[in-house]
Scaffold this motif. Structure first.
Motif, PDB file in Angstrom:
ATOM      1  N   LEU A   9      -9.752 -35.905  13.222  1.00  0.00           N
ATOM      2  CA  LEU A   9      -9.621 -37.273  13.685  1.00  0.00           C
ATOM      3  C   LEU A   9      -8.459 -37.595  14.543  1.00  0.00           C
ATOM      4  O   LEU A   9      -8.238 -38.245  15.432  1.00  0.00           O
ATOM      5  CB  LEU A   9     -10.207 -38.214  12.692  1.00  0.00           C
ATOM      6  N   VAL A  10      -7.233 -37.008  13.657  1.00  0.00           N
ATOM      7  CA  VAL A  10      -5.894 -37.346  13.913  1.00  0.00           C
ATOM      8  C   VAL A  10      -5.827 -36.807  15.294  1.00  0.00           C
ATOM      9  O   VAL A  10      -4.929 -37.229  16.296  1.00  0.00           O
ATOM     10  CB  VAL A  10      -4.949 -36.894  13.074  1.00  0.00           C
ATOM     11  N   THR A  11      -6.241 -35.306  15.507  1.00  0.00           N
ATOM     12  CA  THR A  11      -5.984 -34.638  16.803  1.00  0.00           C
ATOM     13  C   THR A  11      -6.511 -35.300  17.922  1.00  0.00           C
ATOM     14  O   THR A  11      -6.056 -35.330  18.843  1.00  0.00           O
ATOM     15  CB  THR A  11      -6.704 -33.343  16.657  1.00  0.00           C
ATOM     16  N   SER A  12      -7.710 -35.843  17.914  1.00  0.00           N
ATOM     17  CA  SER A  12      -8.688 -36.659  18.668  1.00  0.00           C
ATOM     18  C   SER A  12      -7.708 -37.827  19.228  1.00  0.00           C
ATOM     19  O   SER A  12      -7.650 -38.129  20.587  1.00  0.00           O
ATOM     20  CB  SER A  12     -10.016 -36.838  18.258  1.00  0.00           C
ATOM     21  N   LEU A  13      -7.091 -38.389  18.384  1.00  0.00           N
ATOM     22  CA  LEU A  13      -6.294 -39.699  18.546  1.00  0.00           C
ATOM     23  C   LEU A  13      -5.277 -39.449  19.169  1.00  0.00           C
ATOM     24  O   LEU A  13      -4.776 -40.065  20.447  1.00  0.00           O
ATOM     25  CB  LEU A  13      -6.158 -40.554  17.090  1.00  0.00           C
TER      26      LEU A  13
END
Length: 281
Positions: A209-213
């Protein structure tokens, strides 16, 4: 040596332990893990025997990360010499670690070999870096079947070797017995290990999720996204390897000191996870 049975919630303490030890010594732990993976990658480049040599090194790498975590939890800076801890604790333990590495390489190659019966060896070639992964290969039903078979077969192999390096190093258990005791400890504490696995799945999902953000903030730059993904994967893998020592410490009573084993004084005992449970027999 005595087996401990811990409640299922202990699995979360093990996850927290891996994260905590990384936060305590982030640069040292990440550097040690990177050097370990680099050594395995270099070994795998040797013709014919390279992949087997790299696989045989994994138990020693696991032990090195366990010792590094123990050092960090005891307030010491884990230096690169911990990477050689498996090879400098006496001839008997050196022989046992080499045997353990050979057994792991044979077991892993057997798993990969059995997957070849499903897809003719395509998954094995891709996994070992001998073939390129393409979209057509990924969508192949036989490739997917071989991948799932490998994952299912690898689970008991990982349980056999999960505690084995620590048992050889801290308890002086011979390789074959260490595999048996490791499997028994994992099975008897299956509830805690299920929670442990789910906890890490949650951590990895959060990392995704952090990577996507970050990818959204960077406007889809492939180079930046790839760098973030690789870096984050290295961090999470380092935390996972750093947590193994906490599973070991809670599953087995610490070894006693004895005059016949003076080298135990040179090896830090595995630490207890921060906020971990009381001892359970």
């Amino acid at each position: 040596m005595k087996l401990r049975i811990v409640p299922a919630r202990t699995g979360l303490d093990w996850v927290k332990g891996g994260i905590f030890v990384f936060r305590r010594q982030p640069l040292a732990m990440a550097a040690l893990f990177f050097m370990s993976m680099a050594a395995m990658s270099l070994l795998s480049l040797f013709p014919l025997i390279g992949p087997a040599l790299a696989l045989a090194l994994l138990p020693s790498v696991t032990l090195a990360m366990m010792v590094a975590s123990a050092e960090a939890m005891q307030g010491r800076f884990p230096t690169p010499d911990v990477l050689l801890v498996a090879f400098r604790t006496g001839k008997e333990r050196l022989r046992h670690m080499l045997q353990l590495g050979a057994l792991y390489a044979v077991g892993f190659l057997l798993v990969i070999g059995l997957s070849a019966l499903v897809d003719g060896g395509q998954f094995a070639l891709v996994y070992l870096g001998r073939a390129e992964l393409t979209e057509d290969i990924v969508q192949s039903s036989s490739f997917q079947a071989a991948m799932w078979l490998s994952m299912v077969l690898y689970l008991p192999l990982s349980l056999l070797f999960w505690h084995a390096p620590g048992l050889v190093h801290w308890h002086g258990v011979p390789p074959v017995k260490s595999l048996f005791f490791s499997l028994v400890a994992c099975v008897r504490n299956m509830g805690a290990f299920v929670v442990y696995g789910l906890g890490w799945l949650g951590v990895f999902a959060l990392g995704g999720l952090v990577t996507s953000l970050l990818a959204g903030l960077l406007g889809g730059s492939l180079g930046a996204i790839s760098g973030i993904m690789v870096g984050l994967a290295m961090v999470m893998a380092t935390m996972l390897f750093g947590s193994i020592v906490f599973t070991f410490r809670d599953c087995f009573e610490p070894p006693g000191r004895s005059a016949e084993r003076p080298d135990d004084e040179e090896r830090p005992a595995p630490p207890r996870p921060p906020g971990g449970p009381a001892e359970h027999d």
